[in-house]
Design a protein around this motif. Sequence first.
Motif, PDB file in Angstrom:
ATOM      1  N   ARG A 124     -10.311   0.998  -0.828  1.00 15.47           N
ATOM      2  CA  ARG A 124      -9.185   0.078  -0.660  1.00 15.47           C
ATOM      3  C   ARG A 124      -9.726  -1.277  -0.216  1.00 15.47           C
ATOM      4  O   ARG A 124     -10.864  -1.377   0.271  1.00 15.47           O
ATOM      5  CB  ARG A 124      -8.174   0.590   0.376  1.00 15.47           C
ATOM      6  CG  ARG A 124      -8.686   0.533   1.784  1.00 15.47           C
ATOM      7  CD  ARG A 124      -7.721   1.056   2.832  1.00 15.47           C
ATOM      8  NE  ARG A 124      -8.297   0.909   4.154  1.00 15.47           N
ATOM      9  CZ  ARG A 124      -9.194   1.745   4.671  1.00 15.47           C
ATOM     10  NH1 ARG A 124      -9.588   2.794   3.976  1.00 15.47           N
ATOM     11  NH2 ARG A 124      -9.692   1.527   5.888  1.00 15.47           N
ATOM     12  N   GLU A 160      -8.354  -4.633   2.090  1.00 11.50           N
ATOM     13  CA  GLU A 160      -7.343  -5.192   2.984  1.00 11.50           C
ATOM     14  C   GLU A 160      -7.576  -6.693   3.068  1.00 11.50           C
ATOM     15  O   GLU A 160      -8.673  -7.136   3.427  1.00 11.50           O
ATOM     16  CB  GLU A 160      -7.457  -4.564   4.379  1.00 11.50           C
ATOM     17  CG  GLU A 160      -7.415  -3.041   4.380  1.00 11.50           C
ATOM     18  CD  GLU A 160      -7.950  -2.443   5.675  1.00 11.50           C
ATOM     19  OE1 GLU A 160      -8.212  -3.212   6.625  1.00 11.50           O
ATOM     20  OE2 GLU A 160      -8.106  -1.216   5.749  1.00 11.50           O
ATOM     21  N   VAL A 204      -5.292   2.028   7.372  1.00 11.02           N
ATOM     22  CA  VAL A 204      -6.185   0.880   7.269  1.00 11.02           C
ATOM     23  C   VAL A 204      -6.972   0.775   8.577  1.00 11.02           C
ATOM     24  O   VAL A 204      -6.636   1.397   9.585  1.00 11.02           O
ATOM     25  CB  VAL A 204      -5.405  -0.418   7.004  1.00 11.02           C
ATOM     26  CG1 VAL A 204      -4.701  -0.365   5.666  1.00 11.02           C
ATOM     27  CG2 VAL A 204      -4.420  -0.707   8.132  1.00 11.02           C
ATOM     28  N   ALA A 245      -7.793  -2.490   9.714  1.00 12.51           N
ATOM     29  CA  ALA A 245      -7.760  -3.933   9.908  1.00 12.51           C
ATOM     30  C   ALA A 245      -8.019  -4.323  11.353  1.00 12.51           C
ATOM     31  O   ALA A 245      -8.644  -5.346  11.628  1.00 12.51           O
ATOM     32  CB  ALA A 245      -6.403  -4.481   9.453  1.00 12.51           C
ATOM     33  N   THR A 287      -3.023 -10.572  -5.179  1.00  7.59           N
ATOM     34  CA  THR A 287      -2.670 -11.029  -3.826  1.00  7.59           C
ATOM     35  C   THR A 287      -2.473 -12.538  -3.861  1.00  7.59           C
ATOM     36  O   THR A 287      -3.441 -13.298  -3.810  1.00  7.59           O
ATOM     37  CB  THR A 287      -3.781 -10.656  -2.823  1.00  7.59           C
ATOM     38  OG1 THR A 287      -5.030 -11.168  -3.291  1.00  7.59           O
ATOM     39  CG2 THR A 287      -3.888  -9.145  -2.699  1.00  7.59           C
ATOM     40  N   LEU A 321      -6.469  -9.735   5.132  1.00  5.65           N
ATOM     41  CA  LEU A 321      -5.800 -10.111   6.371  1.00  5.65           C
ATOM     42  C   LEU A 321      -5.588 -11.614   6.374  1.00  5.65           C
ATOM     43  O   LEU A 321      -6.536 -12.383   6.146  1.00  5.65           O
ATOM     44  CB  LEU A 321      -6.629  -9.704   7.590  1.00  5.65           C
ATOM     45  CG  LEU A 321      -6.723  -8.216   7.935  1.00  5.65           C
ATOM     46  CD1 LEU A 321      -7.509  -7.432   6.898  1.00  5.65           C
ATOM     47  CD2 LEU A 321      -7.373  -8.040   9.300  1.00  5.65           C
ATOM     48  N   ILE A 325      -0.834  -8.543   6.169  1.00  2.22           N
ATOM     49  CA  ILE A 325      -1.950  -7.886   5.498  1.00  2.22           C
ATOM     50  C   ILE A 325      -1.503  -7.373   4.139  1.00  2.22           C
ATOM     51  O   ILE A 325      -0.416  -6.827   3.994  1.00  2.22           O
ATOM     52  CB  ILE A 325      -2.499  -6.727   6.374  1.00  2.22           C
ATOM     53  CG1 ILE A 325      -3.584  -5.945   5.647  1.00  2.22           C
ATOM     54  CG2 ILE A 325      -1.386  -5.792   6.814  1.00  2.22           C
ATOM     55  CD1 ILE A 325      -4.243  -4.902   6.527  1.00  2.22           C
ATOM     56  N   SER A 326      -2.331  -7.602   3.133  1.00  3.45           N
ATOM     57  CA  SER A 326      -2.098  -7.055   1.798  1.00  3.45           C
ATOM     58  C   SER A 326      -3.111  -5.953   1.548  1.00  3.45           C
ATOM     59  O   SER A 326      -4.303  -6.129   1.829  1.00  3.45           O
ATOM     60  CB  SER A 326      -2.241  -8.133   0.720  1.00  3.45           C
ATOM     61  OG  SER A 326      -1.279  -9.144   0.879  1.00  3.45           O
ATOM     62  N   VAL A 327      -2.646  -4.833   1.042  1.00  2.00           N
ATOM     63  CA  VAL A 327      -3.516  -3.685   0.787  1.00  2.00           C
ATOM     64  C   VAL A 327      -3.505  -3.383  -0.707  1.00  2.00           C
ATOM     65  O   VAL A 327      -2.443  -3.312  -1.326  1.00  2.00           O
ATOM     66  CB  VAL A 327      -3.057  -2.445   1.578  1.00  2.00           C
ATOM     67  CG1 VAL A 327      -3.984  -1.273   1.299  1.00  2.00           C
ATOM     68  CG2 VAL A 327      -3.022  -2.750   3.071  1.00  2.00           C
ATOM     69  N   VAL A 367      -0.432   1.019   7.699  1.00  7.24           N
ATOM     70  CA  VAL A 367      -0.207  -0.394   7.364  1.00  7.24           C
ATOM     71  C   VAL A 367       0.992  -0.942   8.119  1.00  7.24           C
ATOM     72  O   VAL A 367       0.955  -2.054   8.652  1.00  7.24           O
ATOM     73  CB  VAL A 367       0.004  -0.548   5.845  1.00  7.24           C
ATOM     74  CG1 VAL A 367       0.298  -1.997   5.493  1.00  7.24           C
ATOM     75  CG2 VAL A 367      -1.191  -0.041   5.079  1.00  7.24           C
ATOM     76  N   GLY A 406       0.787  -1.221   0.000  1.00  7.51           N
ATOM     77  CA  GLY A 406       0.000   0.000   0.000  1.00  7.51           C
ATOM     78  C   GLY A 406       0.814   1.264   0.000  1.00  7.51           C
ATOM     79  O   GLY A 406       0.266   2.350   0.162  1.00  7.51           O
TER      80      GLY A 406
END
Length: 830
Positions: free
Chosen positions: A165, A167, A67, A69, A106, A169, A83-85, A76, A58
């Motif tokens: 966005r 996220e 984020v 999350a 991802t 997780l 975690i991928s953003v 982030v 991100g």
Amino acid sequence: MFPILSIRSHARSRYRLLATCAVTATLAFAISQAANAQAVSQGEQDRPSENPTSVGTGAADSGEIFVTARRRTETVQDVPIAISVVGGEHIDNTGSFNVGRLQQLTPTLQYYSTNPRNTAVNIRGVGVPFGLTNDGIEQGVGIYVDDVYFARVASATFDFLDVERIEVLRGPQGTLYGKNTTAGAINIATRQPTFDFEGRAEISVGNLGFRQAKAAVSGPLSETVAARIALSSTGRRGTLWNTTSQRWINEQDNLGLRAQVLWQPNDNLSVTLAGDYSQQDPECCGTVFVRTGRTQRALNRQYEALANAQGYAPPSTDAFDRLTDLDASLNAGNKVGGASLKAAWETGIGTLTSVSAWRFWDWKPENDRDFTGLAITTLSQNPSQQDQYTQELRLSGGEGALGYTLGAFFFQQSVDTQGSQQQGPAASAWLINPSNPLNSDPSVLDGLTATNTIGLDNTSAALYGQVSWQPFAGLTLRPGVRLNYDSKDGDYASVVTNGAGQLVTYQSTDPRIVAQRAVLAPQAFTVDYKDWNFSYDLTASYEVSGEVLAYATYAHTFKSGGVNLNGVPSDGDGRPILEAATVAPETVNHYEIGMKARFWDRRATLNLSAFRTDISNYQALVTNGSLGVLRGYLANAGQVRTQGLEADLSIRPSLRFNAYVNAAWTDATYRSFTDAPCPPELSGGASLQDGQVPDAPGTPAGISPANCDISGARLPGVSKLALAYGAEGNLPITLLGEVGAVYLGVDGSYRSRFSSNPTPSAYTWVDGYALTNLRLGFRGGKGFEIFGWVRNLFDTQYFEQLQVPSGNTGLIVGTPGDPRTYGLTLKHLF
């Protein structure tokens, strides 16, 4: 050779595009007039395009990426979670308009779908069983949109709508999220109403008749009330030509609408009322012939002999000719929607958040369950209506050395399904043993119909919480707990009648009834499941420096038990074996370590994680191989382990260039599954008796084991290596008097081979493949953008999934991935 568009799909796509463009133009005009009436400042008129972010980390050229999350706003790199953003602008630019496309960005996410209902979203190889969906169990990957839990994963097939966005997780999140999530969560945040006028409009056109239009407008209704409305419409010609119907099938036909109203009377209180509606109406979801493989049935009961006996041949034996001849009606009508009320109140002890929501899902499918152009199964459908209600309360607060999140969650779901399956005139010759004289009588199975009614009441409630404590500078400990209660009450009834209108029962000894009962069997039962579960986790994180965070996590959690709602095995007298009607909860032990770092004066970001997840009583799909008897039921499969390494790297040396690489190595295997269903090459033969040994796989008329030991085998759908990578460079130019930048971007993904059957089979390995997408465009400083794009640049031929039709005939069918597509997108932010 074929028409570019069928009359049906062309007319519908044209109508939908014209309607959407009209709405888009109306919205654009309205916002322009409102902005002029409010005398918007020159700075707002020159609002630039969105700040591009890097996939995964991100990272952005300027500012922090925030984020939610952990149910609070933070950067982030401060979140001690893998975690991928993915930013909203990257979703738009790469054409990742639903979760299925998101998996190309991802690599730890796996997505498989034969139709919207039979859709699986897994993280790190686990979440839900691979195969036909069973409404009586939970999904291990929670999908949340603006804090609202989506119980049915069918929502993942719809277009993302006005997304800010996403996220992703990884790992258990049950002490932070309302519904227990043992594998991870997909947290989708949409753009919210604003008190400054703003809008966006986007139109894309491409080959295969691709048309997509998006629009959103936001602004104040008063000093304390703001509103936002967004819509999206996507249409595309199908990718398979049906030689029977003379139409393209597997098309895209999506329409979505979201509206939000924000009331903010002061700085301490905000209340958002939101509603959304989405629908799909494609002629979907067909497959193509891929190959045949020898089973242990007698040769005259395997695919080649059965097809020859009726003079049948598929329209092509090359799957990438994209020809099918399915003769049953196809439909994937799908409607999803709901409303939510979210209130956030800044109290003296923290932020109190309440999220109340109602959602519905209406599903109207039609399938060809014999996967051929023969009239074997002429009708197969399971329409379903589902409603859910959720209520969540959260209190998050604390300062300095002590912080906390406490929550309560309630969930209620009702499911009502009315299914039917009917056999046709070709069924007798295909399904009855050729040695039986009834094989040559089409009337035996023609008109044989099973009518199924299925119901479920599902209630869940939970208390959860997590505390953040800093015993000394740099070290933070985060223990969390969850107490969960689940109650599921289900009923299943299948009534079977033959073409003469007679009931098919287990009491009858009439040879015709016996033959009919072997194809479609009656069954009825009720089942209930209730259980309490307690889970906990502990995360320790340490700030090695201002730019490096290390963390470690242990979680002991569970996935709720469930009930089987697709039928269960019967004993010799036809009584359902009720021991198989319930499924025990999965027990999960999860271990993870990771590091998040920024270096090179924050031009580079590197996030690393290593994990291991051990699951006991893994919930697996079991099928018995006989056409129509059971569509698949669930059973506990001993132990499963998934472990791996993940890395997300992004570099942004200047405003003119950025690049990212996301990699995942995943080793997901059955550790103990001694009574698994056998693969097709070991199925269909004579039953194994004492003192006998099974014949070699694919031995016609051989001896088949009752079940197989697949301990050590790889879980379905999981590639050992998956990559996502991309880069974008730009140069400043002036185009038509507007200052901006011309850019060239590339995004790619790679997956190594994976198994496409719950029990690995030599016939269902999907070869690894790489996909490359390219875009070239101009991004103006006042919000105007135009770019051309090519997806699957090298026209890679690959399968999204392979399937083994029931019956053990050796037929393998599949869903080819999209061919090369290309088009043009115009976007304007104002």
